[in-house]
Write a protein that holds these residues in place. Structure first.
Motif, PDB file in Angstrom:
ATOM      1  N   GLN A 177       9.246  13.414  -5.224  1.00 35.35           N
ATOM      2  CA  GLN A 177       8.297  12.530  -4.546  1.00 35.35           C
ATOM      3  C   GLN A 177       8.868  12.192  -3.191  1.00 35.35           C
ATOM      4  O   GLN A 177      10.039  11.836  -3.079  1.00 35.35           O
ATOM      5  CB  GLN A 177       8.066  11.283  -5.370  1.00 35.35           C
ATOM      6  N   ASN A 194       0.836  -1.206   0.000  1.00 34.36           N
ATOM      7  CA  ASN A 194       0.000   0.000   0.000  1.00 34.36           C
ATOM      8  C   ASN A 194       0.867   1.251   0.000  1.00 34.36           C
ATOM      9  O   ASN A 194       0.398   2.349   0.245  1.00 34.36           O
ATOM     10  CB  ASN A 194      -0.882   0.044   1.255  1.00 34.36           C
ATOM     11  N   ARG A 202       3.904  10.817   0.171  1.00 31.73           N
ATOM     12  CA  ARG A 202       3.243   9.547   0.475  1.00 31.73           C
ATOM     13  C   ARG A 202       3.729   9.057   1.823  1.00 31.73           C
ATOM     14  O   ARG A 202       4.896   9.181   2.153  1.00 31.73           O
ATOM     15  CB  ARG A 202       3.589   8.467  -0.555  1.00 31.73           C
ATOM     16  N   PHE A 203       2.822   8.449   2.580  1.00 31.77           N
ATOM     17  CA  PHE A 203       3.231   7.943   3.886  1.00 31.77           C
ATOM     18  C   PHE A 203       2.445   6.704   4.214  1.00 31.77           C
ATOM     19  O   PHE A 203       1.414   6.422   3.613  1.00 31.77           O
ATOM     20  CB  PHE A 203       3.019   9.006   4.968  1.00 31.77           C
ATOM     21  N   SER A 214       6.697   5.064  -6.805  1.00 34.15           N
ATOM     22  CA  SER A 214       6.427   5.417  -8.200  1.00 34.15           C
ATOM     23  C   SER A 214       7.753   5.653  -8.902  1.00 34.15           C
ATOM     24  O   SER A 214       8.690   6.155  -8.302  1.00 34.15           O
ATOM     25  CB  SER A 214       5.599   6.696  -8.294  1.00 34.15           C
ATOM     26  N   HIS A 215       7.791   5.296 -10.159  1.00 31.68           N
ATOM     27  CA  HIS A 215       9.049   5.433 -10.895  1.00 31.68           C
ATOM     28  C   HIS A 215       8.966   6.541 -11.934  1.00 31.68           C
ATOM     29  O   HIS A 215       9.728   6.559 -12.873  1.00 31.68           O
ATOM     30  CB  HIS A 215       9.424   4.099 -11.539  1.00 31.68           C
ATOM     31  N   ASN A 216       7.995   7.439 -11.781  1.00 28.85           N
ATOM     32  CA  ASN A 216       7.809   8.426 -12.837  1.00 28.85           C
ATOM     33  C   ASN A 216       8.388   9.804 -12.514  1.00 28.85           C
ATOM     34  O   ASN A 216       7.914  10.807 -13.007  1.00 28.85           O
ATOM     35  CB  ASN A 216       6.319   8.530 -13.199  1.00 28.85           C
ATOM     36  N   SER A 264      -0.013  15.745  -2.792  1.00 35.64           N
ATOM     37  CA  SER A 264      -0.092  14.332  -3.167  1.00 35.64           C
ATOM     38  C   SER A 264       1.274  13.763  -3.521  1.00 35.64           C
ATOM     39  O   SER A 264       1.402  12.563  -3.734  1.00 35.64           O
ATOM     40  CB  SER A 264      -1.069  14.135  -4.322  1.00 35.64           C
ATOM     41  N   ASN A 265       2.313  14.609  -3.595  1.00 32.10           N
ATOM     42  CA  ASN A 265       3.659  14.070  -3.793  1.00 32.10           C
ATOM     43  C   ASN A 265       4.242  13.496  -2.506  1.00 32.10           C
ATOM     44  O   ASN A 265       5.285  12.873  -2.516  1.00 32.10           O
ATOM     45  CB  ASN A 265       4.605  15.148  -4.330  1.00 32.10           C
ATOM     46  N   GLU A 315       2.848  20.279  -4.165  1.00 29.99           N
ATOM     47  CA  GLU A 315       1.692  19.377  -4.248  1.00 29.99           C
ATOM     48  C   GLU A 315       1.668  18.421  -3.044  1.00 29.99           C
ATOM     49  O   GLU A 315       2.637  17.697  -2.821  1.00 29.99           O
ATOM     50  CB  GLU A 315       1.943  18.518  -5.453  1.00 29.99           C
ATOM     51  N   PHE A 357      -5.703   8.895  10.416  1.00 26.94           N
ATOM     52  CA  PHE A 357      -5.399   9.781   9.296  1.00 26.94           C
ATOM     53  C   PHE A 357      -6.664  10.112   8.523  1.00 26.94           C
ATOM     54  O   PHE A 357      -6.609  10.586   7.398  1.00 26.94           O
ATOM     55  CB  PHE A 357      -4.358   9.126   8.378  1.00 26.94           C
TER      56      PHE A 357
END
Lengths: 356, 327
Positions: free
Chosen positions: B192, B104, B220-221, B108-110, B217-218, B215, B293
């Motif tokens: 990211q 979960n 992630r946790f 990301s590799h983008n 949304s960059n 942003e 959260f």
């Protein structure tokens, strides 16, 4: 023992063509690749995006939703996803569940195709995209299509790796006895298999007679070549052409001839369907757009004949699950192609690196 | 994407203390076959607490290698609900039940710019990410690793040799709480950020990002709902609708206590993410320790509702109502 005939496997750690450049717009395009439903689109800045086509929440295909700018909006409860797959909106709550995302796949536009990497994203290296530069090289002109064929992708590779079938399937255009009777050489390495066939001093079939006559005003005998190069797992580029007989084409001087590349890359969609991307590029009459259209239509007609054969073959395979193919001398290229692809699949399964 | 858990029997094949309070545990399925996973994945483990089985999630340490046991690292939390105590009681040869790996917290590799942030035992999912990213070329990978002190921080040497000057270390015993606003200088719009650590630390980083220029949304946790602002303690819950008063022991959650009292509450994730287990707060004394959260900071500030699966009360008691409206 695994069936040779029914082996439908494909590696996941490979770039697969999923769309022509012109197919991708700032709208949602669903495509099934390697048994996975994807939704594709182009961002406003032109970058391609490939996401898993299932909402994180209730699995509705995102392709049933809509695109707002670069954001995908699920058509069921309005969850929103950014182009990297992260959820950016959830209804009726002030926060976003930190687990919420859909898988995003590495995707690159190159040689007029959109390529997606279905396996371990850490291994996705642009250098591994098969060379299909003839499709957007200014020294070459051409165009092509994508057709969805109801057969396993390996049957299409088989078909392209042995052009003897031209004699019988495409007799009115490119096939004649010369193809079926000329000897050929087969070579291979770790990643490729090549079938080379020269037909020297022959009468050209109708299609090539017309092409050569346009450029070199020649209606007599020709030296004809077909050099089929397979690159695992599913790309087949065929160097084809004719030159005025005896002018040195087999030795490397093709100046008195016409040359084309039949570019093929066949993406597994499901086990029994594939997306067959093809193009025909030529190195003559570069500015003659009617020639491009004519060739595209001509090849499309030829491939519709193959499509008919391949779908009937798949049906016959399904109806005879206990039967195995016999292989002939002419199948050497196809056999190498299958063996190289099988190795890729086996290596993935050994390291299980494809499971992702 | 959510996958159904399938449970298998496994063996503890090795245990090793890798830091002052961190035990590394190697686990091999009985059939010998580990499943392939990407970095950021975790497994669920069935743990025994007071004779009852409960489920705990542990991040897999490092990258997948075939024919190699799963590796997890567990911090012994004296004030925990009992999961870490059980895990620390394991010895080589013990049998346990585990799930397949699930991710979960996928990398990301983008992009080509990454900032990894780990605090305390939050290092476990992050170390594999650092390894995967360092193997690719052309990436900028920076990392902050914060902990109480060197002795309590596992994998330090490995990370130092992997990341060199791109690894920033912070020792809060000596240097105090890390000032998370400094992280903004390490990032750009395309960075990211992957974050894992104790709740107060994660809250501080999230606040920094909410207030910052990039942003949200960059960032992630991941959290398994294991930490809060206060150490867990026993407290009383009154539910006037059922004319009931129950005690939530320090190693239990409100949700478990309600279930033990046969009061139905809806729930799903049990880690404070989905919000389905929310109950109304009618009255309280002391402090509400919101560990979820799901609610926003302002919602938490209002103290109207809490997530029964993770949130607690410190130094006081609470009166709640559930969504039952029968007679």
């Amino acid at each position: 023992m695994q069936s040779f005939t029914m082996n439908e496997s494909f590696p996941l750690n490979a770039w697969y063509a999923v769309a022509w450049d012109v197919e991708l717009k700032n709208e949602l395009l669903p495509r099934t690749i390697c048994n996975k439903a994807l939704v594709l689109y182009q961002k406003k800045d032109g970058t391609p995006v490939a996401l898993e086509d299932a909402c994180w929440h209730r699995l509705l295909p995102l392709s049933k939703g809509s695109l707002r700018g670069d954001t995908v909006v699920c058509g069921y409860h309005g969850l929103e996803y950014k182009s990297d797959g992260r959820c950016s909106y959830m209804p009726s709550q002030e926060t976003i569940n930190p687990s919420a995302c859909v898988r995003s796949y590495p995707v690159i536009q190159k040689y007029r195709f959109i390529w997606v990497w279905m396996g371990n994203p850490a291994l996705a290296d642009e250098k591994l995209i098969p060379d299909m530069h003839w499709n957007d090289d200014p020294e070459w002109a051409g165009d092509g299509q994508m057709i969805k064929v109801h057969c396993n992708y390996r049957l299409v590779v088989d078909n392209l790796m042995d052009l003897t079938h031209e004699t019988f399937v495409h007799s009115e255009s490119i096939g004649d006895r010369n193809v079926a009777e000329a000897p050929f050489d087969v070579h291979y390495d770790e990643k490729t298999a090549t079938v080379t066939r020269w037909m020297k001093g022959i009468q050209p079939p109708p299609f090539w007679k017309g092409q050569l006559n346009r450029v070199h005003k020649h209606e007599g005998d020709v030296d004809r070549w077909q050099i089929i190069k397979f690159e695992a797992p599913c790309t087949v580029n065929i160097d084809v052409g004719v030159a005025i007989a005896g002018t040195g084409a087999p030795e490397g001087d093709r100046s008195q001839g016409v040359n084309g590349y039949v570019l093929n890359t066949i993406t597994p969609s499901t086990n029994q369907t594939c997306l067959y991307f093809w193009a025909f590029s030529r190195n003559y009459n570069l500015k003659d757009q009617s020639n491009t259209t004519e060739l595209k239509n001509g090849v499309a007609h030829i491939f519709s004949q193959d499509e008919d054969i391949l779908e009937a073959q798949q049906k016959a395979i399904n109806e005879n699950p206990d039967r195995e193919f016999y292989n002939l001398n002419i199948d050497a290229g196809a056999m190498w192609a299958r063996r190289i692809t099988n190795k890729m699949v086996e290596e993935e399964q050994e390291t299980k690196i494809d499971a992702l | 994407m959510r996958y159904r858990n399938s449970w298998i029997d496994a063996t503890v094949v090795a245990i090793e203390q890798v830091a002052k309070s961190v035990m590394q545990i190697q686990i091999l399925p009985l059939n010998g076959a580990t499943e392939c996973y990407t970095v950021g994945s975790h497994i669920d483990v069935s743990v025994l607490i007071d004779g009852k089985t409960e489920i705990r999630s542990y991040s897999l340490v490092g990258e997948y290698e075939s024919n190699t046991p799963y590796i997890i690292a567990v911090k012994l939390l004296p004030s925990s609900k009992g999961g870490s105590k059980y895990m620390w009681s394991l010895a080589a040869g013990n049998k346990i039940r585990i799930s397949q790996p699930t991710n979960n917290f996928e990398l990301s590799h983008n992009t080509n710019d990454y900032l990894l942030i780990a605090a305390g035992i939050g290092i476990t999912p992050i170390i594999g990410m650092a390894k995967t990213l360092k193997r690719k070329t052309g990436l900028t990978v920076k990392m902050l690793y914060a902990g109480n002190n060197k002795k309590e921080m596992p994998f330090l040497e490995e990370l130092q040799s992997l990341l060199g000057v791109d690894l920033m270390l912070h020792y809060s015993d000596a240097q105090g709480f890390y000032n998370t606003t400094k992280l903004i200088d390490l990032a750009s719009a395309k960075t990211q950020i992957y974050l894992c650590g104790p709740l107060p630390f994660m809250n501080a980083v999230r606040k920094t990002w909410e207030d910052g220029p990039f942003e949200n949304s960059n960032l992630r946790f991941e959290t398994f709902g294991a930490s809060g602002l206060f150490a867990p303690q026993d407290f009383l819950v009154k539910i006037p609708r059922f004319d009931l008063q129950i005690k939530v022991k320090k190693n239990k959650t409100i949700l478990q206590a309600l279930e033990d009292a046969h009061i139905d509450v809806m729930y799903d994730c049990k880690k404070g993410e989905c919000g389905l287990c929310q109950v109304d707060i009618l009255e309280y004394s002391g402090d509400i320790d919101h560990r979820d959260f799901f609610f926003s900071e302002s919602e938490k500030g209002e103290n109207d509702k809490l997530c029964a699966c993770v949130s607690r009360v410190a130094n006081g008691s609470i009166t709640i109502d559930t969504s039952y409206r029968g007679v």
